[in-house]
Design an enzyme around this catalytic site. Structure first.
Site, PDB file in Angstrom:
ATOM      1  N   TRP A 195      -2.020  12.044  -7.337  1.00  0.00           N
ATOM      2  CA  TRP A 195      -1.891  10.641  -7.715  1.00  0.00           C
ATOM      3  C   TRP A 195      -1.274  10.518  -9.126  1.00  0.00           C
ATOM      4  CZ3 TRP A 195      -4.944   7.554 -11.309  1.00  0.00           C
ATOM      5  CH2 TRP A 195      -4.623   6.181 -11.256  1.00  0.00           C
ATOM      6  N   ASP A 363      -2.623  -6.386  -2.875  1.00  0.00           N
ATOM      7  CA  ASP A 363      -4.055  -6.389  -2.550  1.00  0.00           C
ATOM      8  C   ASP A 363      -4.765  -7.594  -3.197  1.00  0.00           C
ATOM      9  OD1 ASP A 363      -6.496  -5.518  -1.678  1.00  0.00           O
ATOM     10  OD2 ASP A 363      -6.439  -3.586  -2.694  1.00  0.00           O
ATOM     11  N   TRP A 473       2.353  -1.269   3.635  1.00  0.00           N
ATOM     12  CA  TRP A 473       1.273  -0.655   4.413  1.00  0.00           C
ATOM     13  C   TRP A 473       0.682   0.470   3.568  1.00  0.00           C
ATOM     14  CZ3 TRP A 473       0.625  -1.135  10.087  1.00  0.00           C
ATOM     15  CH2 TRP A 473      -0.308  -0.226  10.624  1.00  0.00           C
ATOM     16  N   ASP A 474      -0.529   0.263   3.116  1.00  0.00           N
ATOM     17  CA  ASP A 474      -1.146   1.194   2.176  1.00  0.00           C
ATOM     18  C   ASP A 474      -2.140   2.104   2.900  1.00  0.00           C
ATOM     19  OD1 ASP A 474      -1.732   2.327  -0.263  1.00  0.00           O
ATOM     20  OD2 ASP A 474      -2.242   0.444  -1.255  1.00  0.00           O
ATOM     21  N   ASN A 476      -5.288   4.519   1.253  1.00  0.00           N
ATOM     22  CA  ASN A 476      -5.785   5.000  -0.033  1.00  0.00           C
ATOM     23  C   ASN A 476      -6.912   6.025   0.022  1.00  0.00           C
ATOM     24  OD1 ASN A 476      -4.238   3.581  -2.102  1.00  0.00           O
ATOM     25  ND2 ASN A 476      -4.958   1.762  -1.041  1.00  0.00           N
ATOM     26  N   CYS A 520       3.018   3.219   1.761  1.00  0.00           N
ATOM     27  CA  CYS A 520       2.412   3.509   0.476  1.00  0.00           C
ATOM     28  C   CYS A 520       1.119   4.247   0.766  1.00  0.00           C
ATOM     29  CB  CYS A 520       2.148   2.176  -0.228  1.00  0.00           C
ATOM     30  SG  CYS A 520       1.152   2.322  -1.699  1.00  0.00           S
ATOM     31  N   ASP A 542       2.264   5.424  -8.001  1.00  0.00           N
ATOM     32  CA  ASP A 542       1.670   4.344  -8.788  1.00  0.00           C
ATOM     33  C   ASP A 542       2.051   4.490 -10.253  1.00  0.00           C
ATOM     34  OD1 ASP A 542       0.494   3.046  -6.723  1.00  0.00           O
ATOM     35  OD2 ASP A 542      -1.548   3.702  -7.130  1.00  0.00           O
TER      36      ASP A 542
HETATM   37  C1  DGJ Z   1      -2.553   1.616  -4.121  1.00  0.00           C
HETATM   38  C2  DGJ Z   1      -1.086   1.343  -4.198  1.00  0.00           C
HETATM   39  O1  DGJ Z   1      -0.403   2.517  -4.516  1.00  0.00           O
HETATM   40  C3  DGJ Z   1      -0.826   0.240  -5.219  1.00  0.00           C
HETATM   41  O2  DGJ Z   1       0.545   0.016  -5.344  1.00  0.00           O
HETATM   42  C4  DGJ Z   1      -1.554  -0.997  -4.786  1.00  0.00           C
HETATM   43  O3  DGJ Z   1      -0.987  -1.517  -3.613  1.00  0.00           O
HETATM   44  C5  DGJ Z   1      -3.023  -0.708  -4.601  1.00  0.00           C
HETATM   45  N1  DGJ Z   1      -3.246   0.417  -3.737  1.00  0.00           N
HETATM   46  C6  DGJ Z   1      -3.757  -1.892  -4.043  1.00  0.00           C
HETATM   47  O4  DGJ Z   1      -5.057  -1.637  -3.788  1.00  0.00           O
END
Ligand code: DGJ
Length: 775
Positions: A195, A363, A473-474, A476, A520, A542
């Site tokens: 990250w 978000d 479309w994320d 995480n 994403c 990011d």
């Molecule tokens: C992680 C993404 O990389 C960011 O650009 C953003 O969309 C956040 N999530 C939102 O929670």
């Protein structure tokens, strides 16, 4: 072109040849992958074996020199005397023993579509060679598929395993390809990170033993990108032999490089075998992800060009492929979760004036989503933040001349959500084990058809009801808890999840080809060719600090074109590094990708707004070149100095970036590559400004009145005035520009004029290059 003659299979592209041939025992011996060769007697390329090698296992008592350990093979088995890593491990009643010998082949026009995995699109002259290998005793058949893309100098490979026996065969490993090359003093280059530091290039020599890289995170991951390079001794950016490998896949993957006792190098890539199991019933088949192979005799630059052209022409979604990517505004770094209709409407007004074309609501827009601990899965608009829903905002944005995009994270669920409360069994979960959360969220079980239907319906109607033409479309969190009751064996979960994801993407975006999808995953955690079959671009990181981005975008550029690299300008000092960089450099780096801004627009000074307006106008004017022109990394010969070029022939743009300044800086040379000899070009520095507050008390060297650098007057003036920076221009022929322009001096403490390049730390300039006769 594919030519099969006398048991030899010759795959030809414009500048490369891939060649293998049957041995007397029906194995496939690899002969050559490298520069183009005409069809001929291949004996000179065969591995010579006239005596039995000590400590080797011979395949047949009639032929004691035939030991598979010494033969370069197209796809090895297990238990036949080849002791290098095998690409395949399948357990049958005979254990893992497997002897794959030739049975049949055919040449087909075009590509062979897959039954669930993404594969490259075909095109003119594309052909596929299918070679069927079999092990009668094990009841297994393996089909090797080679698809040749002649114009782009790319060959893709994949394997399909068929169970022809009467009982279940359990696959533990099935690589997409194997490539046995003679050692040429190779170096491996991988793209690793995490990250906010994705895709950093790392080199290591190939030496005895195995080097393996990959991901077991359930996603392709930023830890180790699935794309790797292998280049021969002496190769550099513009010369020498270079190979590139990548996978059209987004899940767990592994690429390994093994140098054996004979100096042969075996490369393999495919689904990561850790925790992988796939029971294959009688009559069933399993196919691997498609692997992409390219070769260039023109070094890493030539290799990147082939990979870029391949991604643009055969991977990115057809409807978006050649469509210029819009200039985006994204609410995330401006407001994070703290968004509402009023705030976004205000940003939208400002963004439209700057020239933005697409406004993205990131978000925080749905009910209960005040932070990252809750609400994923519930995509109903937050009525407090948006009392009128999203549609009026979308319409307002449309009146301002922009399109609207929306952020979603459909593969995830928060425990604190309506969706989880209604369907706790929809999350991936190992029975009897507490969930291992990441960012307070769990993965939905995409192996479950009901979950897939739900996501398709949810995202589909969100797009249609609000008229969104873009989706971010994320994703995480990584996969833990890889257990689904919807597959026959827990070892299937991670791969079945990917197949489920691909099905979902197909069902949502297949019928909506006009919708631009940006992938994403906490930045660039899933930057891969699998995602690019649906997404026209991917959020690269990011980390928007331009100096960090020099590494991130440069690493990404080895295998992915700038038209898929999403790159935004954000505030300075930077939110992750505290680094203070000029607005010009933030743009100059982002311009080598799909441009966007993530900024609290309320805090821009009039002078910054003026510069952004000019930046966006410049980007739009040169967008074709910036997004689709040939990308080059120009060797600068100096640490800390990066030169990128897009375009060649009639026009180009070159970016010169300086990470750190030295006192009395050396004179910079700017070479421009790929221009026509004899043609005269005009080269100009893109006009940019240096903000007065960057100069501090030095402003008094140019100010007619004495200014206190911390005073009110300076504060007011610096918001409204700036100085031109690095104004210079030249003419010269293609040959002259290839030799390199000696650029203007950099600031070095004495005097100031507008030609002086005020680079300092983190400074940069863009140069436009156009044929003079086109002006
Ligand atoms: C992680 C993404 O990389 C960011 O650009 C953003 O969309 C956040 N999530 C939102 O929670």
């Amino acid at each position: 072109m594919i030519e099969v003659r006398d048991g030899a299979f010759l795959l030809q592209t414009r500048t490369t040849s891939y060649w293998f041939a049957l041995t007397q025992h029906g194995h496939l011996e690899h002969l050559h992958y490298g520069p183009w060769l005409p069809a001929q007697d291949p004996s000179a390329l065969r591995v010579k074996r006239t005596i039995e090698s000590g400590a080797s296992v011979v395949y047949s008592p009639d032929d004691t020199s035939y030991g598979l350990d010494a033969i370069p093979l197209e796809y090895s088995g297990i238990g036949q005397g080849d002791y290098r890593l095998s690409p395949v491990e399948v357990h049958t009643a005979h254990g893992a023993d497997l002897d794959l010998v030739y049975r049949d082949h055919r040449v087909l026009a075009g590509t062979v579509p897959s039954g669930g995995l993404p594969t490259a699109d075909g095109g003119p002259g594309v052909q596929t060679l299918e070679v069927v290998l079999a092990d009668e005793r094990a009841g297994l058949e393996l089909v090797l598929l080679y698809t040749v893309f002649p114009d782009i100098d790319v060959i893709t490979r994949r394997a399909v395993l068929r169970n022809r026996g009467g009982s279940v065969a359990e696959i533990a490993k099935l690589a997409s390809f194997q490539l046995d090359l003679p050692d040429r003093g190779y170096t491996i280059r991988t793209f690793d990170g995490g990250w906010i530091h994705e895709a950093h290039a790392h080199d290591r020599p190939v030496s005895s033993g195995v080097f393996s890289t990959g991901s077991t995170t359930g996603a392709s991951s930023a830890r180790h990108n699935p794309g790797t390079l292998l280049f021969a001794a002496g190769a550099d950016e513009n010369h020498g032999w270079a190979y590139g490998f990548n996978l059209v896949y987004s899940g767990n993957h592994e690429t390994s490089f093994e140098r054996d006792q004979h100096g042969s190098v075996r490369v393999m890539a495919g689904i990561h075998p850790q925790a992988f199991r796939w029971p294959l019933g009688p009559g069933e088949e399993f196919e691997t992800p498609e692997a992409v192979l390219a070769f260039s005799a023109e070094g890493l630059g030539g290799l990147s060009d082939r990979m870029h052209r391949f991604v643009r022409a055969h991977i990115t979604p057809a409807a978006q492929r050649d469509v210029p990517r819009p200039v985006v505004y994204n609410s995330w770094e401006a407001a994070f979760f703290d968004i509402d209709e009023k705030r976004l409407a205000k940003y939208a007004n400002q963004a439209a004036k700057l020239g933005v074309e697409l406004f993205v609501i990131d978000d925080g827009w749905f009910a209960g989503r005040t932070d990252d601990t809750r609400a994923l899965g519930d995509y109903a608009v937050d009525a407090k933040k948006f009392p009128n829903g999203l549609k009026p905002l979308v319409e307002r944005i449309a009146k301002l001349g922009m399109r609207t995009g929306i952020w979603v994270e459909p593969e995830m669920v928060s425990e604190d959500s309506e969706l989880y409360r209604a369907h706790p069994d929809w999350a991936l979960r190992v029975p009897g084990k507490p969930a291992r959360e990441g960012r307070h969220q769990q993965l939905l079980d995409l192996c479950n058809p009901a979950v897939r239907d739900h996501i398709v319906e949810q995202v589909g109607s969100l797009i249609d009801d609000n008229g969104f033409s873009y989706v971010k479309w994320d994703m995480n969190r990584h996969m833990a808890d890889a257990y689904s009751p919807h597959v026959a064996h827990p070892g299937m979960t991670a791969h079945a999840f990917q197949l489920g994801l691909y099905e979902v993407l197909d069902r949502i975006f297949g019928p909506r080809p006009h919708v631009l999808l940006e992938m994403c995953s906490s930045g660039g955690n899933r930057f891969d060719l699998g995602m690019l079959r649906w997404a026209a671009m991917i959020w690269t990181s990011d980390d928007t600090d331009p100096i960090e981005r020099l590494d991130i975008q440069q690493g990404t550029s080895y295998l992915y074109p700038q038209s898929v690299i999403s790159a935004h300008v954000s505030a300075s000092p930077h939110q992750q590094t505290l680094r203070d960089t000029p607005l010009s450099t933030r743009f100059n780096v982002a311009a080598f990708g799909c441009l966007g801004y993530e900024y609290d627009l309320d805090f821009l000074t009039p002078e910054e707004k003026r510069e952004i307006v000019e930046q966006i106008a410049f980007y739009k004017e040169h967008r074709e070149l910036l997004q689709f022109g040939r990308f080059r990394r120009i060797p600068s010969g100096r640490r800390g100095r990066v030169i990128w070029q897009v375009g060649e022939g009639d026009a180009a743009i070159v970016g010169n970036f300086q990470r750190g300044v030295r006192a009395a800086p050396e004179r910079d040379l700017l070479p421009v590559a790929g221009l026509h000899p004899g043609v005269v070009y005009r080269v100009d520095a893109k006009p940019q400004r240096i903000m007065l507050d960057r100069l501090g008390a030095l402003v008094n060297h140019v100010s007619p009145v004495r200014l206190d650098p911390n005073g009110l007057v300076m504060n007011v003036v610096s918001k409204r005035r700036s100085l031109p920076d690095g104004v210079e221009g030249y003419t010269g022929t293609g040959e002259l520009l290839a030799a390199g322009i000696r650029l203007e001096m950099q600031f070095s403490g004495t005097g100031h004029n507008e030609a002086l390049r005020m680079l300092g730390d983190f400074g940069s300039t863009l140069y436009t290059v156009v044929r003079e006769d086109s002006l």
